[in-house]
Design a protein around this motif. Structure first.
Motif, mmCIF file in Angstrom:
data_model
loop_
_atom_site.group_PDB
_atom_site.id
_atom_site.type_symbol
_atom_site.label_atom_id
_atom_site.label_comp_id
_atom_site.label_asym_id
_atom_site.label_seq_id
_atom_site.Cartn_x
_atom_site.Cartn_y
_atom_site.Cartn_z
ATOM 1 N N THR A 2 0.988 -1.212 -0.142
ATOM 2 C CA THR A 2 0.016 -0.017 0.001
ATOM 3 C C THR A 2 0.894 1.118 -0.057
ATOM 4 O OG1 THR A 2 -0.380 0.015 2.556
ATOM 5 C CG2 THR A 2 -1.743 -1.229 1.354
ATOM 6 N N ALA A 3 0.188 2.235 -0.239
ATOM 7 C CA ALA A 3 0.921 3.703 -0.162
ATOM 8 C C ALA A 3 1.585 3.930 1.100
ATOM 9 C CB ALA A 3 0.084 4.814 -0.484
ATOM 10 N N THR A 4 0.900 3.450 2.068
ATOM 11 C CA THR A 4 1.434 3.554 3.502
ATOM 12 C C THR A 4 2.837 2.866 3.806
ATOM 13 O OG1 THR A 4 -0.827 3.906 4.494
ATOM 14 C CG2 THR A 4 0.722 3.243 6.124
ATOM 15 N N ASN A 5 2.753 1.647 3.208
ATOM 16 C CA ASN A 5 3.841 0.856 3.281
ATOM 17 C C ASN A 5 5.128 1.375 2.586
ATOM 18 O OD1 ASN A 5 1.611 -1.932 2.988
ATOM 19 N ND2 ASN A 5 2.584 -1.371 4.923
ATOM 20 N N VAL A 6 4.843 2.137 1.499
ATOM 21 C CA VAL A 6 5.896 2.753 0.658
ATOM 22 C C VAL A 6 6.435 3.819 1.424
ATOM 23 C CG1 VAL A 6 6.710 3.681 -1.424
ATOM 24 C CG2 VAL A 6 5.047 1.738 -1.476
ATOM 25 N N LEU A 7 5.458 4.557 1.766
ATOM 26 C CA LEU A 7 5.932 5.702 2.657
ATOM 27 C C LEU A 7 6.654 5.460 3.879
ATOM 28 C CD1 LEU A 7 2.550 8.018 2.221
ATOM 29 C CD2 LEU A 7 5.282 8.365 1.043
ATOM 30 N N SER A 8 6.235 4.643 4.431
ATOM 31 C CA SER A 8 6.874 4.187 5.794
ATOM 32 C C SER A 8 8.471 3.439 5.320
ATOM 33 C CB SER A 8 6.183 2.870 6.445
ATOM 34 O OG SER A 8 4.929 3.112 6.928
ATOM 35 N N TRP A 9 8.612 2.940 4.434
ATOM 36 C CA TRP A 9 9.895 2.485 3.850
ATOM 37 C C TRP A 9 10.851 3.442 3.397
ATOM 38 C CZ3 TRP A 9 11.978 2.729 -1.250
ATOM 39 C CH2 TRP A 9 13.032 1.978 -1.523
ATOM 40 N N VAL A 10 10.068 4.472 2.888
ATOM 41 C CA VAL A 10 10.901 5.653 2.461
ATOM 42 C C VAL A 10 11.598 6.582 3.725
ATOM 43 C CG1 VAL A 10 10.948 7.800 1.337
ATOM 44 C CG2 VAL A 10 9.961 5.935 0.082
ATOM 45 N N MET A 11 10.638 6.551 4.664
ATOM 46 C CA MET A 11 10.829 7.431 5.945
ATOM 47 C C MET A 11 11.985 6.669 6.552
ATOM 48 S SD MET A 11 10.614 9.862 7.537
ATOM 49 C CE MET A 11 9.010 10.794 7.032
ATOM 50 N N LYS A 12 12.019 5.338 6.585
ATOM 51 C CA LYS A 12 12.767 4.571 7.511
ATOM 52 C C LYS A 12 14.114 4.768 6.866
ATOM 53 C CE LYS A 12 13.680 -0.209 9.003
ATOM 54 N NZ LYS A 12 14.924 -0.465 8.468
ATOM 55 N N ASN A 13 14.174 4.682 5.403
ATOM 56 C CA ASN A 13 15.619 4.590 4.837
ATOM 57 C C ASN A 13 16.100 6.163 5.082
ATOM 58 O OD1 ASN A 13 15.634 2.047 3.879
ATOM 59 N ND2 ASN A 13 14.900 2.666 1.812
ATOM 60 N N THR A 14 15.233 7.294 5.074
ATOM 61 C CA THR A 14 15.808 8.439 5.168
ATOM 62 C C THR A 14 16.167 8.604 6.716
ATOM 63 O OG1 THR A 14 13.806 9.090 3.731
ATOM 64 C CG2 THR A 14 14.765 10.993 4.944
ATOM 65 N N VAL A 15 15.392 8.357 7.485
ATOM 66 C CA VAL A 15 16.119 8.201 8.971
ATOM 67 C C VAL A 15 17.296 7.713 9.193
ATOM 68 C CG1 VAL A 15 15.531 7.868 11.427
ATOM 69 C CG2 VAL A 15 13.829 8.631 9.977
ATOM 70 N N GLU A 16 17.679 6.340 8.404
ATOM 71 C CA GLU A 16 18.997 5.747 8.645
ATOM 72 C C GLU A 16 19.968 6.281 8.347
ATOM 73 O OE1 GLU A 16 17.915 1.973 6.981
ATOM 74 O OE2 GLU A 16 16.919 1.291 9.018
ATOM 75 N N MET A 17 19.762 6.930 6.887
ATOM 76 C CA MET A 17 21.021 7.632 6.341
ATOM 77 C C MET A 17 21.331 8.902 6.916
ATOM 78 S SD MET A 17 21.768 5.458 3.759
ATOM 79 C CE MET A 17 22.875 6.643 3.314
ATOM 80 N N ASN A 18 20.271 9.567 7.576
ATOM 81 C CA ASN A 18 20.541 10.819 8.218
ATOM 82 C C ASN A 18 21.335 10.625 9.491
ATOM 83 O OD1 ASN A 18 19.116 12.637 6.620
ATOM 84 N ND2 ASN A 18 17.213 12.480 7.830
ATOM 85 N N VAL A 19 21.075 9.356 10.176
ATOM 86 C CA VAL A 19 21.704 9.268 11.363
ATOM 87 C C VAL A 19 23.045 8.757 11.056
ATOM 88 C CG1 VAL A 19 21.939 7.320 12.911
ATOM 89 C CG2 VAL A 19 19.815 8.514 12.568
ATOM 90 N N LEU A 20 23.170 7.927 9.790
ATOM 91 C CA LEU A 20 24.857 7.611 9.316
ATOM 92 C C LEU A 20 25.700 8.930 9.332
ATOM 93 C CD1 LEU A 20 23.816 4.689 6.909
ATOM 94 C CD2 LEU A 20 25.124 4.593 9.254
ATOM 95 N N GLY A 21 25.161 9.855 8.636
ATOM 96 C CA GLY A 21 25.865 10.917 8.216
ATOM 97 C C GLY A 21 25.774 12.288 9.330
ATOM 98 N N LEU A 22 25.134 12.095 10.256
ATOM 99 C CA LEU A 22 24.729 13.175 11.237
ATOM 100 C C LEU A 22 26.122 13.560 11.904
ATOM 101 C CD1 LEU A 22 22.883 15.290 12.215
ATOM 102 C CD2 LEU A 22 22.066 13.602 13.837
ATOM 103 N N SER A 23 27.051 12.393 12.491
ATOM 104 C CA SER A 23 27.867 12.725 13.333
ATOM 105 C C SER A 23 29.200 13.389 12.459
ATOM 106 C CB SER A 23 28.379 11.295 14.117
ATOM 107 O OG SER A 23 28.589 10.462 12.994
ATOM 108 N N ASN A 24 29.296 12.902 11.224
ATOM 109 C CA ASN A 24 30.085 13.398 10.284
ATOM 110 C C ASN A 24 30.124 14.828 9.895
ATOM 111 O OD1 ASN A 24 32.707 12.917 8.770
ATOM 112 N ND2 ASN A 24 31.702 12.324 7.141
ATOM 113 N N TRP A 25 28.724 15.002 9.715
ATOM 114 C CA TRP A 25 28.339 16.254 9.331
ATOM 115 C C TRP A 25 28.415 17.442 10.466
ATOM 116 C CZ3 TRP A 25 24.283 18.940 11.836
ATOM 117 C CH2 TRP A 25 23.901 20.456 11.267
ATOM 118 N N ALA A 26 28.420 16.863 11.792
ATOM 119 C CA ALA A 26 28.388 17.710 12.968
ATOM 120 C C ALA A 26 30.059 17.997 13.166
ATOM 121 C CB ALA A 26 27.954 16.961 14.150
ATOM 122 N N ASP A 27 30.781 16.797 12.864
ATOM 123 C CA ASP A 27 32.209 17.276 13.106
ATOM 124 C C ASP A 27 32.689 17.964 11.936
ATOM 125 O OD1 ASP A 27 34.686 16.131 14.007
ATOM 126 O OD2 ASP A 27 35.127 15.654 12.083
#
Length: 382
Positions: A2-27
């Motif tokens: 469903t559209a909800t599943n796709v949006l949840s998957w996109v949001m999950k990937n976005t959050v994970e990628m933000n977390v991966l780059g957040l410490s390096n961006w802050a540094d």
């Protein structure tokens, strides 16, 4: 889905990628703010030369906010503290701190510290890559069977040889798993000897074990009918000896046989076909006697089959790319048919230990084009 599943998957990937780059961006942000309009010497990081500095610290799971906090303390300490910050940079440091608290407060990453560039890069690599450890069963090698190598000069095709010969398609069907690999349109003119096919002892109850013991494509023999025979290293040494014996006994007979029956090394054959050069044979004197390069591997279809079977991901010519697409293009046999050219390509590269070469390669691009063709045909039939 469903559209909800796709949006949840996109949001999950976005959050994970933000977390991966957040410490390096802050540094990077703290580094810029702490050195803004200050002595150029502060913009140069200390060179790390000792291995203990690179790999001495263990990796632990740390909160993103803690990593960013350590980074802020490190950069401010080395540049004179918060009091020495430029007026414009104080608000930036505060904004970075607030942004990290907002997006990284509840997340953790594997790290050993962010005060060294190499360790930050290692942290990113560990997060992005999964290392697969596969334990390959220990098996006994097969003792190769000798045969009359000289008889090859009296045979018009590989099937006339005094040893068991099997087509490449038959070999894949008998020894390789998954079974769908046999549906690939392997060039029917390519054969291999039993010595090439059988590498380890044991039955065929578990075909997957033979995937890890496929012989490397090393030496190929081209016959007068343009059939191609894959031989083992043991057999290529025996054939080479017979070729040199012919040269010693009768140079004219040697030339006739060598032009008709060409023993070639695949490592030389591929670049010769790619570059349209004539450096595919080790016997240079024969090359200069009207040697026809177009007959090296019979045709692009044969070369594409050999490259694909050997686990190559790059294909130099447009003709060979089209030939490869024709090899992997298989008609569906029903709605439940799960054949996928991309799956076959990935499986073959994994067998050959080249799985990491698939991404962004010619092979991946061709597989995507084939999948698009399938989608277009499905839409056209609707």
């Amino acid at each position: 889905f469903t559209a909800t599943n796709v949006l949840s998957w996109v949001m999950k990937n976005t959050v994970e990628m933000n977390v991966l780059g957040l410490s390096n961006w802050a540094d990077q942000g703290y580094f810029y703010a702490s050195t803004y309009l200050k002595s150029p010497s502060l913009c140069i990081s200390d060179e790390i030369l000792e291995l203990v500095d690179f790999y001495g610290k263990s990796f632990n799971k740390c909160a993103v906010s803690d990593i960013a906090k350590n980074s802020r303390h490190f950069h401010l300490k080395r540049t004179g503290g918060k009091a020495k910050l430029h007026t414009e940079m104080k608000s930036i440091v505060t904004a970075i701190k607030d942004r990290v608290a907002r997006y990284g407060d509840d997340f953790s990453v594997v790290a050993s510290g962010c005060d060294e560039e190499c360790e930050r890069e290692l942290e990113m690599e560990i997060e992005r890559e999964e290392e697969k450890e596969i334990e390959i069963p220990s098996m006994d090698p097969v003792l190769e069977k000798p045969w009359n190598f000289k008889s090859i000069f009296s045979c018009k095709s590989p099937k006339e040889l005094p040893t068991r010969v099997i087509s490449l398609k038959g070999f894949v069907q008998e020894y390789v798993k998954p079974l769908s690999m046999a549906r690939v349109k392997w060039q029917p003119k390519i054969y291999c000897t039993e010595n090439f096919a059988r590498t380890v002892k044991g039955g065929l109850s578990d075909l997957s074990c033979f995937n890890n013991y496929l012989r490397v494509v090393d030496a190929v023999v081209t016959f007068p009918c343009d059939d191609i025979l894959l031989v083992s290293e043991y057999e290529s040494n025996g054939l080479l000896k017979q070729i040199w014996n012919l040269k010693i006994d009768d140079s004219c007979h040697f030339s006739r046989c060598f032009v008709k029956y060409r023993l070639q090394n695949f490592s030389f054959l591929r670049p010769a076909m790619d570059n349209r050069s004539s450096q595919a044979l080790l016997e240079c004197k024969v090359q200069s006697r009207g040697y026809d390069l177009k007959k090296i591997a019979s045709d692009e279809l044969s070369m594409a089959s050999l490259q694909f079977f050997s686990g190559d991901a790059s294909y130099a010519t447009a003709e060979r790319k089209e030939a490869l697409k024709s090899i992997l293009r298989v008609a569906k046999q029903g709605e439940d048919d799960d054949y996928c050219p991309k799956t076959q390509a990935e499986e073959m590269l994994e067998m050959r230990g080249n799985g990491n070469m698939f991404s962004y390669s010619d092979l991946e691009k061709l597989c995507v084009e084939l999948l698009c063709e399938t989608d277009e045909s499905l839409l056209g039939s609707c």
